[in-house]
Design a protein around this motif. Structure first.
Motif, PDB file in Angstrom:
ATOM      1  N   LEU A  77       0.819  -1.215   0.000  1.00 19.65           N
ATOM      2  CA  LEU A  77       0.000   0.000   0.000  1.00 19.65           C
ATOM      3  C   LEU A  77       0.854   1.267   0.000  1.00 19.65           C
ATOM      4  O   LEU A  77       0.366   2.347  -0.329  1.00 19.65           O
ATOM      5  CB  LEU A  77      -0.932   0.011   1.218  1.00 19.65           C
ATOM      6  N   LEU A  78       2.113   1.127   0.392  1.00 19.54           N
ATOM      7  CA  LEU A  78       2.993   2.307   0.485  1.00 19.54           C
ATOM      8  C   LEU A  78       4.071   2.291  -0.593  1.00 19.54           C
ATOM      9  O   LEU A  78       5.015   3.089  -0.540  1.00 19.54           O
ATOM     10  CB  LEU A  78       3.657   2.357   1.864  1.00 19.54           C
ATOM     11  N   GLU A 131       6.502   5.184  -1.821  1.00 24.60           N
ATOM     12  CA  GLU A 131       6.557   6.243  -0.797  1.00 24.60           C
ATOM     13  C   GLU A 131       7.513   5.837   0.319  1.00 24.60           C
ATOM     14  O   GLU A 131       7.792   4.663   0.516  1.00 24.60           O
ATOM     15  CB  GLU A 131       5.175   6.423  -0.155  1.00 24.60           C
ATOM     16  N   THR A 151      -6.406  -0.120   1.591  1.00 20.06           N
ATOM     17  CA  THR A 151      -6.051   0.890   0.589  1.00 20.06           C
ATOM     18  C   THR A 151      -4.999   1.802   1.204  1.00 20.06           C
ATOM     19  O   THR A 151      -4.793   1.804   2.428  1.00 20.06           O
ATOM     20  CB  THR A 151      -7.267   1.759   0.222  1.00 20.06           C
ATOM     21  N   ARG A 152      -4.394   2.624   0.349  1.00 20.96           N
ATOM     22  CA  ARG A 152      -3.377   3.561   0.819  1.00 20.96           C
ATOM     23  C   ARG A 152      -3.973   4.510   1.861  1.00 20.96           C
ATOM     24  O   ARG A 152      -3.346   4.820   2.873  1.00 20.96           O
ATOM     25  CB  ARG A 152      -2.870   4.353  -0.385  1.00 20.96           C
ATOM     26  N   GLY A 178      -3.308   1.693   4.912  1.00 17.90           N
ATOM     27  CA  GLY A 178      -1.999   2.243   4.536  1.00 17.90           C
ATOM     28  C   GLY A 178      -1.510   3.298   5.519  1.00 17.90           C
ATOM     29  O   GLY A 178      -0.313   3.386   5.802  1.00 17.90           O
TER      30      GLY A 178
END
Ligand SMILES: *Cc1c(COP(=O)(O)O)cnc(C)c1O
Length: 462
Positions: free
Chosen positions: A246-247, A250, A338-339, A343
Motif C-alpha cells: 500500500l505504500l 513512498e 487501501t493507501r 496504509g
C-alpha cells in the motif's frame, strides 16, 4: 481516559469496547430469539459467583504478559487486534460458523470470499483463487503444496533469511528445499539463485517480501524474470510485509518489487500481523484459479447445502473459524486495505522506523545494523568486538524489560560474523556471530513515541 474507562488504546481513543461488545451480544441474541424458546440444559449451568471467581483467576494469570498494546513494547511482531476486529470476532463467534463449508455458515463464507478478493485487488491480482488460513505457515504450506503438484519432482529455492518454516514444510511435502545465500542487506543473492536454477532442479522460487528478521524486501521483479527464464514458479511470502504494498513508491519503499508481485503465481499475507487481526488469520492467494484442481477431494459429511464453491474444497485445512473472516470483514469495512485506509496505519510505523534510524545514526552509543526497509529497526551498542556487542544486546534487553519503573521491551536477532562483517567490517570478529537488538514498530503509536524509546535505549546502552 484510562484503560479501565474505555479500553487500553491510548489517550484519546474513543471506541468504547464494552458498549460495542454489548451491541454485538444484543444483536445476535435477537437473531437467536427468532427460533423460539427452548430449555437450557442443567449440565451447562454455572453460577455467577463461580464464574466471577474463575474469571478473576484468569485475568489475574493473564497479567503475566508483556504489554504488547503499549509503545514501550518494541520487540517482536505482536500487538492486540483493532477493536473492530474484536467486536466482529465476538459477534460471529456466538454463532461459531465453520468456514470449511457453506453448510458451516454461509454468511462468513461469503465474507471470506469478499476479504480475500480485497487482498487480491491490493496485490494487483484479478481473477484468483484464495482463502484464509489459520496462519502464515499453513498458507505457505498450501502454496508449496500447489508448487509441488504443478512441478512434480522439482525442488523449491528460498533464501537463507526466508522464514524457517519453508525448509520444514519442504520436508513435510517430501520436496527438496534449497537454501540460497543472501546479499549484504539480507536479500536472496541473484547470482547464487541463477546458478541453482541453471542446474534444472528447481520448480519454484520463494521470494520473501519483508523478511521476518530484518524486514528486507527481496527483488521480486528480478527473481520473477530469472525464474521465468528457467520455467520456474514464483511464490511470494509476504506474511509480514504484504500490506506495505500500500505504500510502494513512498517513504523510500521501492515500487518495483511490489509491482512485480501481481505477476507471481502465489502470495501469502498474514492479516494477523499487519492487518489488525487476532491470531488465526493468514491468507493464501493463487493467480491461476485452475490450481483448485489439486485440492480435489470428496467429503462424505459436507458440501450439501449448495453447489457453489465451498472453501473447504480449496483448502488443506478442514475446520476454520468463520469468526476470523467476520473480524477481518468488519475491519476492512472501516479501515480498507487501501493507501488511505490501512496504509495510514503502516505509514506511521514506517515513519517511526525512519525517524528512529535517524536518531540512532546520530547517537554515539548506538549503531544501526542496517537501514530499515520497512518497520523493523536493527541496531546495537557501539563496541569493538562481536563478543561485546552480543553481551550488550542481551544486557540491554534484559535490563529494559526488568525495570518496573520505566520498562522497555526489545527483541534480539542472532546474526553471523560473516553477515556482520559485510555491514560493519571495523568490528573485530572474535565470535561466530552476535545478537543485535531488533524492534518491530508495528503500532502507529510508535511514531509519536520513538523519541522516548530512543532515549530509554540510549540510557540503557550507557
Ligand atoms: C510470520 C511469518 C511466517 C509465518 O507465519 P505464522 O503466521 O507465524 O505462521 C512466514 N513467513 C514470514 C515472512 C513471516 O514473517
Amino acid at each position: 481516559m484510562s484503560g479501565s474507562e474505555l479500553y487500553a488504546w491510548g489517550d484519546g481513543m474513543t471506541i468504547d469496547l464494552r458498549h460495542w461488545l454489548g451491541e454485538a451480544v444484543t444483536a445476535m441474541g435477537r437473531w437467536q430469539d427468532t427460533y423460539g424458546p427452548y430449555p437450557a440444559h442443567p449440565s451447562l449451568q454455572v453460577t455467577d459467583e463461580d464464574l466471577g471467581e474463575a474469571l478473576a483467576r484468569l485475568t489475574d494469570r493473564l497479567q503475566d504478559n508483556y504489554p504488547f498494546f503499549h509503545p514501550r513494547y518494541a520487540g517482536q511482531m505482536l500487538k492486540p487486534p483493532h477493536p473492530a476486529a474484536i467486536i466482529g470476532y465476538v459477534a460471529a463467534m456466538q454463532v461459531n460458523p465453520n468456514n470449511h463449508a457453506l453448510d458451516g455458515g454461509p454468511a462468513t463464507a461469503a465474507m471470506e470470499k469478499e476479504v480475500v478478493a480485497r487482498l487480491a485487488t491490493m496485490f494487483g491480482y484479478g481473477d484468483h483463487l484464495g482463502h484464509l488460513t489459520s496462519s502464515g505457515t499453513i498458507a505457505n504450506l498450501e502454496a508449496l503444496f500447489v508448487a509441488r503438484e504443478s512441478h512434480p519432482g522439482k525442488g523449491v529455492a528460498f533464501s537463507a533469511e526466508s522464514h524457517y518454516t519453508h525448509g520444514r514444510m519442504c520436508g513435510v511435502l517430501g520436496v527438496e528445499g534449497h537454501k540460497v545465500a543472501v546479499d549484504d542487506r539480507g536479500r536472496i543473492d541473484l547470482g547464487a539463485l541463477e546458478d541453482l536454477l541453471r542446474g534444472g532442479r528447481i520448480g519454484t522460487v520463494v521470494a520473501t517480501a519483508g523478511t521476518t528478521g530484518l524486514g528486507a524486501v527481496e527483488p521480486v521483479h528480478e527473481i520473477l524474470t530469472l525464474a521465468r527464464r528457467y520455467g520456474a514458479r514464483v511464490h511470494v511470502d509476504a506474511a509480514y510485509g504484504g500490506f506495505f504494498t500500500l505504500l510502494a513508491g513512498e517513504y523510500g519503499i521501492d515500487r518495483a518489487p511490489w509491482r512485480a508481485v501481481a505477476g507471481c503465481d502465489s502470495i501469502v499475507v498474514d492479516p494477523h500481523k499487519h492487518g489488525l487481526q487476532p491470531y488465526g488469520c493468514g491468507a493464501v492467494l493463487f493467480r491461476d484459479p485452475a490450481v483448485g484442481r489439486f485440492y480435489v477431494h470428496d467429503s462424505p459429511y459436507t458440501y450439501f447445502t449448495s453447489d457453489e464453491l465451498h472453501l473447504g474444497e480449496i483448502s488443506l485445512e478442514c475446520s476454520r473459524a468463520g469468526a476470523a473472516a467476520a473480524a477481518l470483514w468488519l475491519t476492512f469495512e472501516l479501515l480498507p486495505p487501501t493507501r488511505e485506509g490501512l496504509g495510514q496505519v503502516l505509514a506511521a510505523g514506517r515513519r517511526a522506523a525512519l525517524r528512529w534510524a535517524g536518531l540512532i545514526e546520530q547517537s554515539p552509543a548506538l549503531e544501526l545494523y542496517q537501514p530499515p526497509e520497512l518497520d523493523i529497526v536493527t541496531y546495537f551498542r557501539a563496541a569493538e568486538s562481536l563478543t561485546e556487542i552480543d553481551a550488550a544486546s542481551a544486557r540491554i534487553m534484559t535490563q529494559g524489560m526488568n525495570d518496573p519503573g520505566d520498562p522497555v521491551f526489545l527483541s534480539v536477532l542472532k546474526v553471523s560474523a560473516e553477515a556482520f562483517g559485510r555491514r560493519i567490517p571495523e568490528v573485530r570478529a572474535d565470535a561466530d556471530g552476535a545478537r543485535v537488538l531488533r524492534s518491530v514498530l508495528l503500532k502507529p503509536e510508535h511514531e509519536e513515541y520513538v523519541g522516548t524509546l530512543h532515549a530509554r535505549v540510549e540510557k540503557l546502552a550507557n
